[in-house]
Scaffold this active site. Structure first.
Site, PDB file in Angstrom:
ATOM      1  N   HIS A   1      22.261  65.799  -0.862  1.00 48.71           N
ATOM      2  CA  HIS A   1      22.760  67.091  -0.377  1.00 48.71           C
ATOM      3  C   HIS A   1      23.839  67.673  -1.289  1.00 48.71           C
ATOM      4  CE1 HIS A   1      20.918  67.164   3.688  1.00 48.71           C
ATOM      5  NE2 HIS A   1      20.914  65.854   3.536  1.00 48.71           N
TER       6      HIS A   1
ATOM      7  N   CYS B   1      16.622  67.753   1.155  1.00 46.60           N
ATOM      8  CA  CYS B   1      16.341  66.831   2.261  1.00 46.60           C
ATOM      9  C   CYS B   1      15.124  67.304   3.049  1.00 46.60           C
ATOM     10  CB  CYS B   1      17.586  66.672   3.120  1.00 46.60           C
ATOM     11  SG  CYS B   1      17.552  65.208   4.151  1.00 46.60           S
TER      12      CYS B   1
ATOM     13  N   GLU C   1      24.901  70.622  -1.265  1.00 47.22           N
ATOM     14  CA  GLU C   1      25.718  71.565  -0.482  1.00 47.22           C
ATOM     15  C   GLU C   1      26.812  70.857   0.316  1.00 47.22           C
ATOM     16  OE1 GLU C   1      22.870  70.438   0.401  1.00 47.22           O
ATOM     17  OE2 GLU C   1      22.798  70.148   2.566  1.00 47.22           O
TER      18      GLU C   1
END
Lengths: 84, 228
Positions: free
Chosen positions: B195, B86, B197
């Site tokens: 994302h 991002c 994560e």
């Protein structure tokens, strides 16, 4: 001292989503003659004189930080101001 | 394996990155503040999402000149894995570690939702645990993920198989060729808008991102086992 005005806009070849939205809005407001809207940034810099050529310094700053040459064009105006 | 999680003023996914590396992978991880001047002790670099320096001027434009970025460039040149997610991706673009630039989303809206991604290249150190063309679900959360590059750059990306992830189905932001993530020619710097994560545990709504982090460790272990 110098006053420098820097204008940054998206390159012609790059679609400007904000400009497109504003153009559409102007169109619905009754301005169908607007052919194109490009939204950019305007910056004012105040610089002290140095040994380096002012144009060279401004261009370097534009290339390195103030614009992203991949998608943006820039132009600038330099005014020399007298310090009283 | 030691992961560095770079923290800029305005980063806000650093904790998730740290959690992925430390808790999910069980590897060592450390936060590294943006004005630090060494990454020598680390094996991999993670650039998290967020709004570094308030996204002032352009996304990633100011972060790109933080002192730590010289070290990120060095790590990249040394072949260490560098992952930018991002805002981290935006910083890598501004730094010139990856080609192209970001524009505002086509819709001009900040979009925050899970999307389907296709793994276009599973022969990278970040994606070796996925199948080719595997469709995975990873959340996105960005206002400027509309990836752009000129035709020549796009041709190069395709020729070198550098497009790693594409949006499958609907393209949320208008990116060129549905690009969601690209890798450098050397194959060790990956930038992606979604994302991973945030998708490392079913509790978070999905764990499809975990394989990405596991791939990094797998590759590292393999190369270091050979050397040992």
């Amino acid at each position: 001292m110098y006053k420098v005005k820097v204008y940054v806009t998206l390159r012609e070849s790059v679609l400007d989503p904000q400009g497109t939205a504003v153009k559409k809005s102007l169109d619905t407001m009754g301005y169908p003659n607007v052919q194109d809207v490009r939204i950019g940034k305007y910056m004012e810099l105040t610089l002290e004189k140095t040994e380096r050529k002012i144009e060279e310094v401004v261009e370097e700053m534009c290339e390195r930080l103030l614009s992203n040459p991949v998608i943006e064009d820039y132009r600038y105006e330099i005014e020399e101001s007298v310090v009283l | 394996m030691r992961f560095a999680v770079i923290v800029f003023p305005g980063s806000n996914c650093d904790v998730d990155m740290y959690h992925a590396a430390k808790d999910e992978l069980g590897e060592e991880a450390e936060y590294v503040w943006h004005d630090s001047t060494s990454l020598e002790d680390f094996d991999a670099v993670l650039l998290p999402g967020g709004f570094s320096f308030g996204d002032y001027l352009r996304t990633g434009a100011i972060a790109r000149f933080s002192p730590i970025m010289n070290e990120v460039v060095k790590a990249a040149e040394a072949g260490k894995p560098v992952l930018g997610v991002c805002n981290g991706f935006q910083v890598l673009l501004e730094a010139g570690l990856l080609p192209g630039a970001m524009r505002r989303n086509e819709s001009l809206k900040f979009i925050c939702r899970p999307v389907q991604l296709k793994v276009k290249n599973n022969e990278t150190m970040f994606t070796s645990s996925y199948q080719k063309d595997e469709v995975i679900q990873i959340p996105i959360a960005h206002g400027e993920g509309n990836y752009y590059c000129d035709e020549q750059t796009l041709a190069n990306l395709k020729a070198n198989n550098q497009i790693v992830f594409t949006y499958d189905g609907t393209n949320p932001n208008g990116s060129i060729e549905d690009i969601a993530g690209i890798i450098n020619a050397q194959g060790n710097v990956l930038g992606m808008m979604p994302h991973p994560e945030r998708a490392v545990d079913p509790l978070l709504g999905g764990a499809d991102g975990l394989k990405l982090f596991k791939s990094i460790v797998k590759q590292w272990r393999e190369t270091h086992a050979v050397k040992a």
